[in-house]
Design an enzyme around this catalytic site. Structure first.
Site, short mmCIF file in Angstrom:
data_model
loop_
_atom_site.label_atom_id
_atom_site.label_comp_id
_atom_site.label_asym_id
_atom_site.label_seq_id
_atom_site.Cartn_x
_atom_site.Cartn_y
_atom_site.Cartn_z
N SER A 142 0.55 -2.07 5.63
CA SER A 142 0.96 -0.75 6.09
C SER A 142 0.39 0.41 5.28
CB SER A 142 2.49 -0.66 6.08
OG SER A 142 2.99 -0.86 4.77
N HIS A 148 2.61 -4.33 12.08
CA HIS A 148 1.61 -3.30 12.36
C HIS A 148 0.45 -3.83 13.20
CE1 HIS A 148 3.25 -0.11 9.75
NE2 HIS A 148 3.69 -1.12 9.03
N LYS A 195 7.49 -0.12 16.36
CA LYS A 195 6.15 0.48 16.27
C LYS A 195 5.50 0.46 17.66
CE LYS A 195 5.91 -0.19 11.38
NZ LYS A 195 7.33 -0.57 11.17
#
Lengths: 412, 81
Positions: A185, A213, A244
């Site tokens: 990240s 991610h 996300k």
């Protein structure tokens, strides 16, 4: 000394920060306008620090599904799945995840943090060993601690160090859980997954990959790094988040191991938490369907990532080595980073300010997270905003040279 | 077989570059409090110790290690394991 006195140090840091007129850790988003815009400090602001990779927070299918779920099932579940029972929609979401990953078992958690807490603490307990990448997210560290296993850190993305530490464990390597992330990240670099899988197999260890991610970002079908590398059968468990690319809140784990289902009965973060509310479950399930049917979103995300990365690099910023949706500009000092972060915000650009101890090797970062929903014009505005702040960096001529850096090992 | 005394002697050699000039290392020297190491230096020191003795010190054991002697005990246990 009272228990509260330990907070005085934090209070001083906070007050020093407020004196500078910059408070990056207390941002109020006054009104959300779209996946990429909001009103902050009374000003229309481009959001490029929200991890909204595919821009699905305002997708009509997701909104409609969430609204219908609230109308039909209410605003919340008011309890845990173990005590109060699961809604049918919880199981339907788990089935949707299993179908998406083409794996037989899926468990949903109320947050991504809890998914790591719940799965890691259940898999590795006292007497077991966890080998985790040094740059892992705090939820991974906390999940490892909760389980009571011996926790050993290996150097970030360093397969030789991982192999060395597995060898040192002797027979215990077979009771070892390796934990890595698909995309990290802070600097946006990827794990050397194929090599890690080979080492894992050599020593008979178990491997968990956190795709927080990378879900929606990598792979032919947007399933993440595990899909992209083609090791879906070799990885023992994939952990991920809904907050996300899927644009909601929650977390999950998927696995091919039949025993995986039993984690529900041993995982305290699963048992003792109120379950995800119906609107979140419904919008997440809709978002999975959107990802499955709209591969062009991923292509747009990557086009945008290239535009921003190239633009910032040409503007002279020192960036992470890999192009991707996480683009971190390295800033020489904390004071400079604070000032530049504020400068961007005043121009209507919101990025993440990342400073030690949250960053690898004590780096100061202005981190952008690109979205498929960003327009080329917005990205150009962001590049121009960064370019206008270049004078802040003039004292540090090295950082003005267009170059890339190798991701550094986290040391604190 | 590596004895407690051997480990102590080797450890003192490893720790020497991390001590300030004039500071006398003792068995009861407190590693963080007295040596004044920051987190980066602590990690560098641990890496050197781990590679020298070919061990991995679990993060969960670190809070119990405050002095040189306690570090010797930890290394001894891991070497014997």
């Amino acid at each position: 000394m009272s228990l509260f006195e330990k907070f005085h140090r934090i209070q001083k840091v906070r007050q020093d920060l407020l004196k500078t007129g910059v408070n990056p850790f207390h941002i109020t988003v006054e009104k959300v306008l779209s996946p990429t815009e909001a009103i902050i400090n009374g000003q229309r602001t481009i959001l490029v620090g929200t991890n909204n990779y595919l821009g699905l927070t305002f997708h009509p299918d997701c909104i409609e599904a969430g609204q219908n779920a609230i109308a039909q099932e209410g605003t919340g579940t008011t309890g845990s799945r173990m005590a109060n029972g699961s809604f049918l929609s919880h199981f339907e979401l788990e089935q949707a995840l299993a179908d998406f990953y083409r794996l037989p078992h899926a468990i949903v958690f109320s947050t991504g943090y809890q998914a790591n807490l719940g799965i890691l603490s259940a898999l590795a307990g006292p007497g077991d060993v966890i080998l985790l990448d040094g740059d892992s997210h705090a939820s991974i560290y906390d999940g490892c601690r909760l389980g009571g296993a011996d926790v050993i850190r290996f150097k970030h993305n360093d397969v030789a160090d991982l192999e060395k530490r597995l060898r040192r464990l002797g027979e215990r390597s077979q009771k070892t859980l390796i934990v890595i992330e698909g995309i990290y990240s802070m600097l946006g670099d990827r794990a050397p997954l194929a090599k890690i899988v080979a080492v894992k197999k050599l020593f008979g260890a178990t491997l968990v990959v956190d795709e927080a991610h990378s879900l929606g970002v990598l792979g032919q079908n947007s399933r993440g790094l595990v899909e992209e590398v083609g090791v879906e059968q070799e990885v023992d468990c994939i952990v991920g988040t809904f907050s996300k690319s899927l644009g909601s809140t929650g977390g999950f784990g998927v696995s091919h191991h039949p025993e995986f289902e039993l984690i529900r009965y041993t995982s305290r973060p699963y048992i003792f938490t109120a379950s995800s509310c119906p609107s979140v479950v419904a919008s997440t399930k809709a978002a999975i369907q959107v990802i499955r049917t709209h591969p062009q979103l991923r292509k747009k995300l990557w086009d945008n990532a290239h535009q921003l990365y190239n633009g910032l690099r040409q503007a002279g910023y020192l960036l992470g080595a890999e192009v991707g949706p996480i683009i971190a500009a390295m800033i020489p000092t904390k004071e400079m980073a604070l000032s530049m972060w504020q400068g961007l915000l005043e121009q209507g650009i919101y990025v993440n300010l990342m400073i030690p101890p949250a960053t690898p090797n004590g780096e100061c970062l202005l981190r952008c997270s690109v979205s498929a929903a960003h327009t080329p014009t917005q990205l150009e505005t962001i590049i121009q905003g960064f370019s206008s702040l270049q004078s802040s960096l003039e004292d540090d001529s090295e950082s003005l040279e267009p170059q890339t850096m190798q991701p550094l090992h986290r040391t604190c | 077989m590596t004895t407690n005394a051997d480990i102590l002697s080797q450890l003192m050699e490893i720790l020497r570059p991390f001590t300030k000039e004039g500071h006398q290392l003792r068995e009861d020297t407190k590693l963080v409090a007295e040596l004044g190491l920051d987190s980066l230096q602590v990690m560098q020191m641990l890496l050197k110790i781990e590679d020298h003795f070919d061990i991995s010190i679990p993060l969960n054991n670190l809070p119990t290690i405050q002095t040189v002697q306690e570090l010797v005990h930890e290394i001894e246990a891991l070497v014997k394991a």
